[in-house]
Design an enzyme around this catalytic site. Structure first.
Site, PDB file in Angstrom:
ATOM      1  N   TYR A 187      10.531  18.826  41.588  1.00 36.93           N
ATOM      2  CA  TYR A 187      10.962  19.465  40.341  1.00 36.93           C
ATOM      3  C   TYR A 187      10.448  18.641  39.169  1.00 36.93           C
ATOM      4  O   TYR A 187      10.734  17.440  39.067  1.00 36.93           O
ATOM      5  CB  TYR A 187      12.496  19.533  40.285  1.00 36.93           C
ATOM      6  CG  TYR A 187      13.029  20.160  39.019  1.00 36.93           C
ATOM      7  CD1 TYR A 187      12.807  21.511  38.744  1.00 36.93           C
ATOM      8  CD2 TYR A 187      13.746  19.414  38.089  1.00 36.93           C
ATOM      9  CE1 TYR A 187      13.288  22.097  37.581  1.00 36.93           C
ATOM     10  CE2 TYR A 187      14.246  19.991  36.923  1.00 36.93           C
ATOM     11  CZ  TYR A 187      14.011  21.336  36.673  1.00 36.93           C
ATOM     12  OH  TYR A 187      14.485  21.912  35.525  1.00 36.93           O
ATOM     13  N   ASP A 282       6.159  10.970  37.028  1.00 33.41           N
ATOM     14  CA  ASP A 282       7.345  11.565  36.422  1.00 33.41           C
ATOM     15  C   ASP A 282       8.499  10.602  36.708  1.00 33.41           C
ATOM     16  O   ASP A 282       9.046  10.581  37.807  1.00 33.41           O
ATOM     17  CB  ASP A 282       7.594  12.949  37.027  1.00 33.41           C
ATOM     18  CG  ASP A 282       8.832  13.621  36.450  1.00 33.41           C
ATOM     19  OD1 ASP A 282       9.681  12.910  35.874  1.00 33.41           O
ATOM     20  OD2 ASP A 282       8.967  14.848  36.590  1.00 33.41           O
ATOM     21  N   LYS A 310      16.141  11.697  30.643  1.00 33.10           N
ATOM     22  CA  LYS A 310      17.427  11.068  30.996  1.00 33.10           C
ATOM     23  C   LYS A 310      17.684   9.709  30.319  1.00 33.10           C
ATOM     24  O   LYS A 310      18.127   9.663  29.188  1.00 33.10           O
ATOM     25  CB  LYS A 310      17.529  10.952  32.515  1.00 33.10           C
ATOM     26  CG  LYS A 310      17.357  12.330  33.196  1.00 33.10           C
ATOM     27  CD  LYS A 310      17.727  12.324  34.634  1.00 33.10           C
ATOM     28  CE  LYS A 310      17.298  13.588  35.370  1.00 33.10           C
ATOM     29  NZ  LYS A 310      18.235  14.661  35.350  1.00 33.10           N
TER      30      LYS A 310
HETATM   31  C1  LIG Z   1      11.926  14.407  38.140  1.00 33.96           C
HETATM   32  C2  LIG Z   1      12.303  15.305  37.012  1.00 33.96           C
HETATM   33  N1  LIG Z   1      11.364  15.707  36.148  1.00 33.96           N
HETATM   34  C3  LIG Z   1      11.649  16.494  35.103  1.00 33.96           C
HETATM   35  C4  LIG Z   1      12.934  16.926  34.875  1.00 33.96           C
HETATM   36  C5  LIG Z   1      13.239  17.792  33.702  1.00 33.96           C
HETATM   37  O1  LIG Z   1      13.920  17.079  32.736  1.00 33.96           O
HETATM   38  P1  LIG Z   1      14.861  17.824  31.677  1.00 33.96           P
HETATM   39  O2  LIG Z   1      16.046  18.327  32.431  1.00 33.96           O
HETATM   40  O3  LIG Z   1      15.202  16.789  30.667  1.00 33.96           O
HETATM   41  O4  LIG Z   1      14.052  18.936  31.102  1.00 33.96           O
HETATM   42  C6  LIG Z   1      13.955  16.526  35.745  1.00 33.96           C
HETATM   43  C7  LIG Z   1      15.339  16.963  35.528  1.00 33.96           C
HETATM   44  O5  LIG Z   1      16.227  16.761  36.294  1.00 33.96           O
HETATM   45  C8  LIG Z   1      13.635  15.701  36.852  1.00 33.96           C
HETATM   46  O6  LIG Z   1      14.582  15.308  37.718  1.00 33.96           O
END
Ligand SMILES: Cc1ncc(COP(=O)(O)O)c(C=O)c1O
Length: 481
Positions: A187, A282, A310
């Site tokens: 994700y 990421d 986060k």
């Molecule tokens: C690994 C990862 N990338 C991107 C995101 C997306 O971040 P956001 O919820 O701040 O849009 C998340 C959200 O949980 C995530 O866990």
């Protein structure tokens, strides 16, 4: 940095975890005994009436009754009133041990006072946003650069999703190539091009309702940990205009739900170099949760670009950022008429003083208190205790952790895949329901998890908190059929 500076005390035996996970998925789902489940569900009827009334009413005005796709809906969502350290309280006054930790950002524990006080000071001075530069933007960018030297320049954004969008755009500008490769099941937020291969490897556009094919035409997924598959995609892409970037969660898709071998990131780095693709980490979850150097520091692998979310705003809103090599990041130059061929990104509330001051002091406090390591130790203790309970009750379940990211697989849902479509079709729903039931059962015993299968620990999780939690897990896990 030494291993001691990181949340992970020892990298897991990835092969052994997969052997156990595969064993779990081979077996039929193992739910909680029906009489015990009925008892667990009675808790919600008897003790959570105000939550029920509020969230029932919310369904009239909010699609699905809740705003967050992670909100746990079974048997109905809880309405939370208060959060502090390791605990949350719902509107009916029930207390929970909080292993959701807002989805990961609060490594210091919820609502950490020293950060809150700094935020309040800035709010009194200039409110949450002015639209112009604030010194905390600089301070935060400098701090991130100090912890992660690969982040030569940093752009604050509104969320992890936005930061991934910016990373992809800037990678395409810099390399002049189009293809983006991700690990199946990972994700990376919900942008058009990344709702592809979500949750279940091989699922490609399964979740892409409302997204035109063209939007994800240049997105590809490789089967998790399959470097041969990744290499084949890179080779094929070379004949079709090339790969702009490979994007990875460095502990593995879904925060390490499909864990990677220790040397995996290094191998991908080498492949990226061989094929002229950028490597994007990421670090929305791992960024500072694994340690101040992030996953890149822990694995000793330097990505070209790093995505933040986060922790970057310390649990406060508008948590997103992108950092990396100067010559790439310069394509994100802001201001009118920057003169560069630039990626158009921004946002009214990007880099507002509130998020920047929160992120700045949260990171400083995490460094000062050694929070990532303390949270990691709590994760180790929780994981060991869960393993002990699982073993004692001869359950097929699997617990493992990457420091403060603890996985408790009872349903094995995330381990289904499109290479076995019949099994997937047959078992998706029952395993989903099992996960919901486990989550609800934990909640009835005063424990909040992420979707019944993941637990984030924080610095606030003392040995007493963890041991108390383990007693509660015992009640649920000893009730399994
Ligand atoms: C690994 C990862 N990338 C991107 C995101 C997306 O971040 P956001 O919820 O701040 O849009 C998340 C959200 O949980 C995530 O866990």
């Amino acid at each position: 940095m030494s291993e001691g500076a990181y949340a992970i005390s020892e990298w897991h035996d990835t092969d052994e975890i997969y052997a156990r996970l595969n064993e779990l998925v081979k077996q039929p789902p193992r739910p909680i005994r029906r009489d015990k489940m009925a008892e667990f569900l009675r808790y919600f009827e008897e003790r959570c009436q105000r939550s029920k009334a509020l969230t029932d009413e919310a369904k009239r005005y909010i699609p699905g009754g809740v705003q967050h796709n992670l909100a746990f809906n079974y048997p109905f969502p809880l309405a939370i009133e208060r959060a502090e350290g390791a605990y949350m309280w719902d509107v009916d006054g029930n207390r929970y041990i909080d292993f959701l930790q807002a989805g990961g950002p609060t490594v210091l524990g919820s609502n950490y006072a020293p950060v809150r006080e700094q935020v309040l000071q800035v709010l009194e001075q200039c409110g949450p946003v002015t639209g112009l530069f604030h010194e905390y933007e600089l301070k935060l960018a400098q701090l991130v650069n100090r912890y992660m030297p690969s982040v030569e320049m940093f752009r604050m954004l509104g969320s992890g999703t936005e930061a991934v969008m910016a990373a992809i755009r800037v990678a395409r500008i810099f390399t002049g190539k189009k293809k983006i490769i991700k690990a199946g099941g990972a994700y990376h937020g919900w942008s058009d091009s990344m709702v592809y291969g979500l949750h279940i490897p091989g699922s490609r556009r399964y979740e892409a309702a409302g997204i035109p094919r063209s939007a994800s035409a240049h997105t590809q997924e490789f089967y998790p940990n399959d470097l041969g598959h990744l290499r084949r995609l890179l080779l094929l892409n070379r004949l079709r205009g090339g790969t702009a970037a490979v994007i990875l969660e460095p502990v593995g898709p879904e925060s390490g739900t499909r864990p990677v071998p220790r040397d995996f990131n290094q191998r991908v780095r080498e492949l990226c170099d061989e094929f002229g693709a950028l490597l994007i980490f990421d670090e929305v979850v791992t960024g500072f949760r694994l340690g101040m150097g992030g996953a890149q520091g822990y694995f000793g692998v330097r990505p070209d670009l790093t995505v933040f979310g986060k922790c970057i705003a310390g649990g406060y809103p508008m948590a997103g950022g992108l950092g990396g090599r100067r010559e790439i990041m310069m394509h994100l130059a802001a201001g009118i008429g920057s003169g560069h061929k630039r990626a158009y990104v921004g946002g009214t509330l990007s880099a507002n003083p509130l998020s920047c001051v929160a992120g700045y002091y949260a990171l400083l406090e995490m460094e000062r208190t050694n929070a990532p390591v303390l949270a990691g130790r709590a994760g180790d203790r929780l994981c060991k205790g869960l393993q002990e309970i699982i073993e004692r009750h001869h359950l097929p379940f699997v617990a493992y952790n990457q420091g403060s990211i603890v996985h408790l697989e009872t349903a094995g849902l995330m381990l289904l895949d499109f290479r076995h479509p019949l099994k997937l079709a047959r078992e998706l729903k029952p395993r989903q329901h099992l996960m919901e039931e486990m989550g609800a059962a934990y909640m009835s015993q005063g424990i909040i998890t992420l979707a019944g299968s993941r637990l984030y620990t924080s610095m606030a999780d003392t040995d007493e908190v963890i041991d108390d939690a383990l007693d509660r897990f015992e009640t649920v896990l000893s009730s399994v059929e």
